[in-house]
Design a protein around this motif. Structure first.
Motif, PDB file in Angstrom:
ATOM      1  N   ASP A  71      12.840  31.887  16.821  1.00  0.00           N
ATOM      2  CA  ASP A  71      12.585  30.444  16.785  1.00  0.00           C
ATOM      3  C   ASP A  71      12.985  29.844  15.450  1.00  0.00           C
ATOM      4  N   ALA A  72      12.934  30.628  14.385  1.00  0.00           N
ATOM      5  CA  ALA A  72      13.266  30.113  13.053  1.00  0.00           C
ATOM      6  C   ALA A  72      14.661  29.496  13.035  1.00  0.00           C
ATOM      7  N   LYS A  73      15.588  30.068  13.757  1.00  0.00           N
ATOM      8  CA  LYS A  73      16.967  29.574  13.749  1.00  0.00           C
ATOM      9  C   LYS A  73      17.112  28.213  14.427  1.00  0.00           C
ATOM     10  N   THR A  74      16.127  27.815  15.224  1.00  0.00           N
ATOM     11  CA  THR A  74      16.224  26.557  15.970  1.00  0.00           C
ATOM     12  C   THR A  74      15.499  25.404  15.284  1.00  0.00           C
ATOM     13  N   LEU A  75      14.729  25.694  14.255  1.00  0.00           N
ATOM     14  CA  LEU A  75      13.918  24.662  13.606  1.00  0.00           C
ATOM     15  C   LEU A  75      14.689  23.951  12.497  1.00  0.00           C
ATOM     16  N   PRO A  76      14.494  22.634  12.362  1.00  0.00           N
ATOM     17  CA  PRO A  76      15.165  21.918  11.270  1.00  0.00           C
ATOM     18  C   PRO A  76      14.478  22.117   9.921  1.00  0.00           C
ATOM     19  N   LEU A  77      13.173  22.478   9.946  1.00  0.00           N
ATOM     20  CA  LEU A  77      12.407  22.583   8.714  1.00  0.00           C
ATOM     21  C   LEU A  77      11.316  23.635   8.881  1.00  0.00           C
ATOM     22  N   VAL A  78      11.170  24.477   7.862  1.00  0.00           N
ATOM     23  CA  VAL A  78      10.031  25.389   7.776  1.00  0.00           C
ATOM     24  C   VAL A  78       9.466  25.226   6.368  1.00  0.00           C
ATOM     25  N   ALA A  79       8.149  25.104   6.294  1.00  0.00           N
ATOM     26  CA  ALA A  79       7.483  24.963   5.002  1.00  0.00           C
ATOM     27  C   ALA A  79       6.634  26.194   4.735  1.00  0.00           C
ATOM     28  N   VAL A  80       6.619  26.630   3.477  1.00  0.00           N
ATOM     29  CA  VAL A  80       5.753  27.723   3.056  1.00  0.00           C
ATOM     30  C   VAL A  80       4.679  27.115   2.162  1.00  0.00           C
ATOM     31  N   HIS A  81       3.433  27.462   2.444  1.00  0.00           N
ATOM     32  CA  HIS A  81       2.298  26.818   1.787  1.00  0.00           C
ATOM     33  C   HIS A  81       1.725  27.663   0.661  1.00  0.00           C
ATOM     34  N   PHE A  82       1.446  27.003  -0.456  1.00  0.00           N
ATOM     35  CA  PHE A  82       0.780  27.609  -1.603  1.00  0.00           C
ATOM     36  C   PHE A  82      -0.636  27.040  -1.691  1.00  0.00           C
ATOM     37  N   PRO A  83      -1.651  27.830  -1.329  1.00  0.00           N
ATOM     38  CA  PRO A  83      -3.022  27.331  -1.478  1.00  0.00           C
ATOM     39  C   PRO A  83      -3.423  27.228  -2.955  1.00  0.00           C
ATOM     40  N   GLY A  84      -2.764  27.971  -3.810  1.00  0.00           N
ATOM     41  CA  GLY A  84      -2.976  27.932  -5.256  1.00  0.00           C
ATOM     42  C   GLY A  84      -1.718  28.438  -5.935  1.00  0.00           C
ATOM     43  N   PHE A  85      -1.462  28.008  -7.165  1.00  0.00           N
ATOM     44  CA  PHE A  85      -0.195  28.392  -7.807  1.00  0.00           C
ATOM     45  C   PHE A  85      -0.132  29.876  -8.130  1.00  0.00           C
ATOM     46  N   MET A  86      -1.275  30.558  -8.138  1.00  0.00           N
ATOM     47  CA  MET A  86      -1.279  31.991  -8.441  1.00  0.00           C
ATOM     48  C   MET A  86      -1.080  32.853  -7.196  1.00  0.00           C
ATOM     49  N   ASP A  87      -1.012  32.249  -6.032  1.00  0.00           N
ATOM     50  CA  ASP A  87      -0.805  32.977  -4.778  1.00  0.00           C
ATOM     51  C   ASP A  87       0.689  32.986  -4.480  1.00  0.00           C
ATOM     52  N   GLY A  88       1.332  34.119  -4.691  1.00  0.00           N
ATOM     53  CA  GLY A  88       2.781  34.205  -4.570  1.00  0.00           C
ATOM     54  C   GLY A  88       3.307  34.666  -3.235  1.00  0.00           C
ATOM     55  N   ARG A  89       2.460  34.758  -2.229  1.00  0.00           N
ATOM     56  CA  ARG A  89       2.923  35.256  -0.926  1.00  0.00           C
ATOM     57  C   ARG A  89       3.975  34.361  -0.284  1.00  0.00           C
ATOM     58  N   ALA A  90       3.991  33.083  -0.623  1.00  0.00           N
ATOM     59  CA  ALA A  90       4.990  32.177  -0.059  1.00  0.00           C
ATOM     60  C   ALA A  90       6.402  32.520  -0.544  1.00  0.00           C
ATOM     61  N   PHE A  91       6.516  33.142  -1.719  1.00  0.00           N
ATOM     62  CA  PHE A  91       7.824  33.608  -2.189  1.00  0.00           C
ATOM     63  C   PHE A  91       8.396  34.624  -1.194  1.00  0.00           C
TER      64      PHE A  91
END
Length: 167
Positions: A71-91
């Motif tokens: 499905d990722a290939k069909t979406l125009p936008l995907v956002a990765v969320h940072f609940p805090g600046f020290m949480d690097g899982r979105a990278f």
């Protein structure tokens, strides 16, 4: 209208981001227009939402980007969320989206990240930045994308590490 940094320019944000539902994700009413829905809503309402071209998905730090699959290939936008600046899982989510899932659309960082992270986020494939902190100076943020000109390690933007480029 709120603004964001996208592809090195400051533009108006025309997308609305829905909050995570407290109840059943299948019961969330998704409004008309450009809407970024939580991953849980996408997964619960996929069949109805995939017909729309104005739907994006946001992935929280405790969710797995691989759940989007093809499905990722069909979406125009995907956002990765940072609940805090020290949480690097979105990278990691950003790299997975670009490198494993082949996502080519707008990859947006949202939440509580800080200006110092923009250069590194762009190396992971993020090309748009929507700060939750409305006081962030977007001109300075835009300039942060050029904090460094050379990198030792490989990235989405430069898949060959420095030692190989010098050989």
């Amino acid at each position: 209208m709120p603004k964001l940094v996208k592809d090195g320019a400051i533009i108006e944000d025309t997308w609305q981001r829905l909050d995570k539902p407290a109840g059943d994700a299948a019961d969330v009413a998704v409004p008309e227009g450009q809407v970024i829905v939580p991953l849980s809503v996408w997964l619960a309402q996929r069949n109805a939402l995939q017909a729309r071209r104005d739907i994006g998905v946001w992935i929280d730090s405790d969710e797995n980007a691989l759940e989007l699959g093809e499905d990722a290939k069909t979406l125009p936008l995907v956002a990765v969320h940072f609940p805090g600046f020290m949480d690097g899982r979105a990278f990691s989510s950003a790299r997975l989206l670009r490198e494993r899932l082949g996502f080519e659309g707008e990859l947006r960082a949202v939440g509580a990240f800080i200006r110092d992270q923009l250069c590194y986020l762009s190396r992971c494939g993020v090309n748009a930045f929507r700060f939750d902190d409305e006081t962030t100076d977007l001109e300075q943020a835009k300039n942060s994308l050029k904090d460094f000109t050379e990198f030792y390690q490989a990235g989405v933007d430069q898949p060959v590490p420095l030692f190989r480029r010098r050989a």
